[in-house]
Design a protein around this motif. Structure first.
Motif, short mmCIF file in Angstrom:
data_model
loop_
_atom_site.label_atom_id
_atom_site.label_comp_id
_atom_site.label_asym_id
_atom_site.label_seq_id
_atom_site.Cartn_x
_atom_site.Cartn_y
_atom_site.Cartn_z
N ARG A 2 31.40 145.45 -39.78
CA ARG A 2 32.22 145.31 -40.98
C ARG A 2 32.38 146.67 -41.64
O ARG A 2 31.44 147.45 -41.70
CB ARG A 2 31.56 144.34 -41.97
CG ARG A 2 31.65 142.90 -41.51
CD ARG A 2 30.72 142.04 -42.37
NE ARG A 2 30.90 140.64 -42.02
CZ ARG A 2 31.85 139.86 -42.53
NH1 ARG A 2 32.69 140.35 -43.42
NH2 ARG A 2 31.95 138.61 -42.15
N ILE A 3 33.58 146.95 -42.09
CA ILE A 3 33.86 148.23 -42.73
C ILE A 3 34.34 147.97 -44.15
O ILE A 3 35.27 147.19 -44.36
CB ILE A 3 34.99 148.99 -41.97
CG1 ILE A 3 34.64 149.18 -40.49
CG2 ILE A 3 35.30 150.32 -42.65
CD1 ILE A 3 33.64 150.26 -40.24
N ARG A 4 33.70 148.63 -45.10
CA ARG A 4 34.17 148.53 -46.48
C ARG A 4 35.30 149.54 -46.69
O ARG A 4 35.19 150.69 -46.26
CB ARG A 4 33.03 148.81 -47.46
CG ARG A 4 31.98 147.70 -47.48
CD ARG A 4 31.05 147.86 -48.68
NE ARG A 4 31.80 147.93 -49.94
CZ ARG A 4 32.32 146.86 -50.56
NH1 ARG A 4 32.16 145.67 -50.05
NH2 ARG A 4 33.00 147.01 -51.68
N PHE A 112 43.86 140.67 -45.52
CA PHE A 112 42.43 140.65 -45.81
C PHE A 112 42.23 140.74 -47.32
O PHE A 112 43.20 140.85 -48.07
CB PHE A 112 41.71 141.76 -45.04
CG PHE A 112 41.87 143.14 -45.63
CD1 PHE A 112 43.12 143.70 -45.82
CD2 PHE A 112 40.75 143.89 -45.97
CE1 PHE A 112 43.25 144.99 -46.34
CE2 PHE A 112 40.88 145.17 -46.49
CZ PHE A 112 42.13 145.71 -46.69
N GLU A 116 36.78 144.40 -47.60
CA GLU A 116 35.99 144.54 -46.39
C GLU A 116 36.77 144.06 -45.18
O GLU A 116 37.47 143.06 -45.25
CB GLU A 116 34.70 143.70 -46.53
CG GLU A 116 33.63 144.11 -45.56
CD GLU A 116 32.35 143.31 -45.79
OE1 GLU A 116 31.31 143.93 -46.01
OE2 GLU A 116 32.41 142.07 -45.73
N ILE A 117 36.66 144.80 -44.08
CA ILE A 117 37.37 144.44 -42.85
C ILE A 117 36.36 144.03 -41.80
O ILE A 117 35.41 144.77 -41.53
CB ILE A 117 38.19 145.63 -42.32
CG1 ILE A 117 39.14 146.14 -43.39
CG2 ILE A 117 38.97 145.23 -41.08
CD1 ILE A 117 39.61 147.55 -43.13
N ASP A 118 36.55 142.86 -41.25
CA ASP A 118 35.66 142.39 -40.19
C ASP A 118 36.27 142.82 -38.84
O ASP A 118 37.13 142.13 -38.29
CB ASP A 118 35.53 140.86 -40.28
CG ASP A 118 34.46 140.34 -39.33
OD1 ASP A 118 34.09 141.08 -38.39
OD2 ASP A 118 34.00 139.20 -39.54
N ILE A 119 35.85 143.97 -38.37
CA ILE A 119 36.44 144.54 -37.15
C ILE A 119 36.17 143.64 -35.94
O ILE A 119 37.05 143.43 -35.10
CB ILE A 119 35.85 145.95 -36.88
CG1 ILE A 119 36.13 146.88 -38.05
CG2 ILE A 119 36.40 146.52 -35.58
CD1 ILE A 119 37.54 147.39 -38.14
N ASP A 120 34.97 143.10 -35.85
CA ASP A 120 34.65 142.27 -34.69
C ASP A 120 35.53 141.03 -34.62
O ASP A 120 35.96 140.61 -33.55
CB ASP A 120 33.17 141.86 -34.71
CG ASP A 120 32.27 143.01 -34.25
OD1 ASP A 120 32.82 144.06 -33.85
OD2 ASP A 120 31.05 142.86 -34.29
N ARG A 121 35.80 140.44 -35.78
CA ARG A 121 36.66 139.26 -35.80
C ARG A 121 38.07 139.62 -35.33
O ARG A 121 38.70 138.90 -34.57
CB ARG A 121 36.69 138.66 -37.22
CG ARG A 121 37.69 137.53 -37.40
CD ARG A 121 37.32 136.65 -38.55
NE ARG A 121 36.04 135.98 -38.34
CZ ARG A 121 35.88 134.89 -37.58
NH1 ARG A 121 36.92 134.35 -36.96
NH2 ARG A 121 34.71 134.35 -37.41
#
Ligand SMILES: [Zn+2]
Ligand SMILES: [Zn+2]
Length: 180
Positions: A2-4, A112, A116-121
């Protein structure tokens, strides 16, 4: 991963990492029709840039999975190499349609919460979108015999040709028995 958004520098952020071997399972539906197994975990290569009202994610990811052939039910390896170009917009600032139409065709637009970005999702969604509509070990796969279950790619059918009857014929035979 996750990236803020606050942690993304103005110059952008380069992301390069590998998924844990079991990570895919976290995103898998309970009855996975592909019987997916990870042969080579997802390798993620992305660049993240933020603008005033959006985040853009570009790059690619690769992986090697094992899928189950829909015809013969044998597992086979499937290589995935996928380009990513996604524009993330904050949910509340929906642009009007005209603005979106100006974007290049291969650009995906998602939404989004702005924090926060959920990169894995995001990657998992791309993996599932890339899955073949019908998983086949090869275009020429001959599948299983509906009569004896033989894998016709490597076995010969064990049904004797003479007493083969279609499901329709079988139904007719049953009907005639019942009506006696
Ligand atoms: Zn097959
Ligand atoms: Zn057969």
């Amino acid at each position: 991963m996750r990236i803020r958004v606050d942690d993304i520098p103005e110059s952008g952020r380069v992301l390069h990492y590998h998924w844990d071997r079991n990570r895919l399972k976290d995103f898998m539906p309970p009855n996975d029709p592909f019987e997916m197994e990870t042969l080579q975990p997802v390798s993620v290569d992305l660049e993240i840039h933020k603008g005033a009202d959006h985040v853009r994610i570009r790059g690619s990811f690769s992986a090697r999975f094992q899928l189950q052939c829909h015809r013969c039910l044998d597992p086979y390896p499937w290589q995935l190499l996928q380009d990513v170009d996604t524009l993330l917009l904050v949910e509340k600032d929906l642009p009007d349609e005209e603005e979106v139409e100006l974007e290049p065709e291969d650009l995906e637009v998602e939404f989004f919460d702005g924090e926060e970005i959920d990169i894995d999702r995001l990657v998992a969604e791309e993996v599932f979108l890339a899955l073949p509509f019908r998983a086949l070990c090869s275009e020429e796969c001959r599948g299983l015999c509906p009569g004896c279950g033989a894998n016709l790619n490597r076995e010969t059918c064990r049904c004797s040709k003479s007493d083969k009857e279609s499901p329709f014929q079988a139904l007719e035979r049953l009907r005639s028995q019942w009506s006696k």
